[in-house]
Design a protein around this motif. Structure first.
Motif, PDB file in Angstrom:
ATOM      1  N   HIS A  59       0.732  -1.287   0.058  1.00  0.00           N
ATOM      2  CA  HIS A  59       0.196  -0.231  -0.049  1.00  0.00           C
ATOM      3  C   HIS A  59       1.003   1.155  -0.006  1.00  0.00           C
ATOM      4  CE1 HIS A  59       0.963  -0.532   4.390  1.00  0.00           C
ATOM      5  NE2 HIS A  59       0.189   0.521   4.477  1.00  0.00           N
ATOM      6  N   ASP A  63       5.716   4.352   4.935  1.00  0.00           N
ATOM      7  CA  ASP A  63       6.798   3.247   5.435  1.00  0.00           C
ATOM      8  C   ASP A  63       6.529   2.031   4.653  1.00  0.00           C
ATOM      9  OD1 ASP A  63       4.121   3.161   6.498  1.00  0.00           O
ATOM     10  OD2 ASP A  63       4.669   1.702   8.039  1.00  0.00           O
ATOM     11  N   HIS A  64       5.974   2.051   3.367  1.00  0.00           N
ATOM     12  CA  HIS A  64       6.141   0.756   2.708  1.00  0.00           C
ATOM     13  C   HIS A  64       6.424   1.148   1.179  1.00  0.00           C
ATOM     14  CE1 HIS A  64       4.185  -1.372   5.813  1.00  0.00           C
ATOM     15  NE2 HIS A  64       3.549  -0.360   6.116  1.00  0.00           N
ATOM     16  N   ASP A 170      -0.234  -4.172   6.721  1.00  0.00           N
ATOM     17  CA  ASP A 170      -0.884  -3.576   7.534  1.00  0.00           C
ATOM     18  C   ASP A 170      -2.230  -3.731   7.967  1.00  0.00           C
ATOM     19  OD1 ASP A 170       1.510  -2.348   7.988  1.00  0.00           O
ATOM     20  OD2 ASP A 170       0.920  -0.219   7.717  1.00  0.00           O
ATOM     21  N   HIS A 202      -4.213  -0.131  13.152  1.00  0.00           N
ATOM     22  CA  HIS A 202      -3.418  -1.286  13.478  1.00  0.00           C
ATOM     23  C   HIS A 202      -4.108  -2.217  14.630  1.00  0.00           C
ATOM     24  CE1 HIS A 202      -0.171   0.096  10.775  1.00  0.00           C
ATOM     25  NE2 HIS A 202      -0.304   1.220  11.438  1.00  0.00           N
ATOM     26  N   HIS A 224       5.782  -5.175  12.547  1.00  0.00           N
ATOM     27  CA  HIS A 224       5.367  -3.777  12.289  1.00  0.00           C
ATOM     28  C   HIS A 224       4.663  -3.215  13.637  1.00  0.00           C
ATOM     29  CE1 HIS A 224       2.922  -0.350  10.927  1.00  0.00           C
ATOM     30  NE2 HIS A 224       3.479  -0.392   9.521  1.00  0.00           N
TER      31      HIS A 224
HETATM   32 ZN   LIG Z   1       2.753   0.539   8.168  1.00  0.00          ZN
END
Ligand SMILES: [Zn+2]
Ligand SMILES: [Zn+2]
Length: 252
Positions: A59, A63-64, A170, A202, A224
């Protein structure tokens, strides 16, 4: 399969780097997500950008995907013996994510007449279309709305040799997208987003333990997570789930 956890932390981690992995499938290296910390986490794990054969993007949170443009650009501007020897980056992505991902990359990559396609090849998957890497079959499943409402997101499953591994990406609402339907008696590991604070995007440890049946706990690999992970080690040990640690190589 060998798994190199480049980072295992959440988006705001200061100590564990972003939740990005290299999976070695036969002779191929598959990078799972490319967060902004990739520029450090990759080299600290002993890899170079040009070692990577495929990148999967789950996604479009930073952070990805925040480190992808730099990686793509550095591979394109690779020089061998003083000669520009561009290496295109092959990106595996769900077909729904193609257009937003290209739009994101175009901001940095499109100049001097070049387009994103000059830098990248795309392997498009969907719910019925998977991809073979050697003896491994890589398939994606959609988790849109189960991480953030209205946000496209995807997890994946790798099947090989009468075994399989499930990676949630996530996620907050496992039930909403029925993660359990991807899991069977041949599943050897479930990489699961585990947070230690209750939040809207999350799943926290209690929610994870509440969702999965007890017999799957030993197959759960928490990832994560927040930087205060040590405060929760007792609970993790007690629940007998696994935890992924940065640079602790896993083999399945
Ligand atoms: Zn993330
Ligand atoms: Zn996210």
């Amino acid at each position: 399969m060998k798994i190199y956890p480049l980072g295992v932390g959440g988006a705001f981690t200061k100590t564990n780097y972003h939740n990005n992995y290299i999976m070695q499938l036969d002779e191929k290296y598959l990078l799972i997500d490319a967060g902004t910390t990739l520029r450090n986490s990759l080299s600290e794990a002993g890899f170079n950008y040009i070692d990577i054969d495929y990148v999967f993007i789950s996604h479009l949170h930073f952070d990805h995907v925040g480190g992808l443009e730099e990686m793509v650009m550095q591979r394109f501007w690779y020089f061998e013996n003083g000669q520009h020897s561009p290496i295109k980056t092959t990106i595996i992505v769900h077909e729904k994510l193609l257009s937003p991902l290209k739009k994101l990359l175009s901001n940095g990559l499109e100049n001097q007449g070049r387009t994103v396609d000059d830098f990248c090849n795309f392997i498009l998957l969907n719910d019925g279309k998977d991809f073979k890497i050697g003896e491994y079959t890589f398939s994606v499943f959609e988790t849109t709305n189960a991480h953030v409402e209205g946000l496209l997101s995807f997890g994946f499953k790798i099947i090989w040799d009468a075994q399989n591994l499930v990676f949630t990406g996530d996620i907050k609402h496992m039930q909403m997208v029925n993660i359990l339907r991807h899991i069977n008696e041949q599943t050897v590991a479930i990489f699961q987003d585990v947070s230690f604070t209750t939040n809207g995007v999350h799943s926290n440890l209690q929610e994870v333990l509440g969702y999965y049946p007890l017999n799957l706990y030993e197959k759960l690999y928490a990832m994560h997570y927040n930087d205060n992970v040590e405060d929760y080690m007792e609970q993790i040990k007690e629940a007998k789930i696994q935890i992924v640690r940065r640079q602790e190589i896993l083999e399945f």
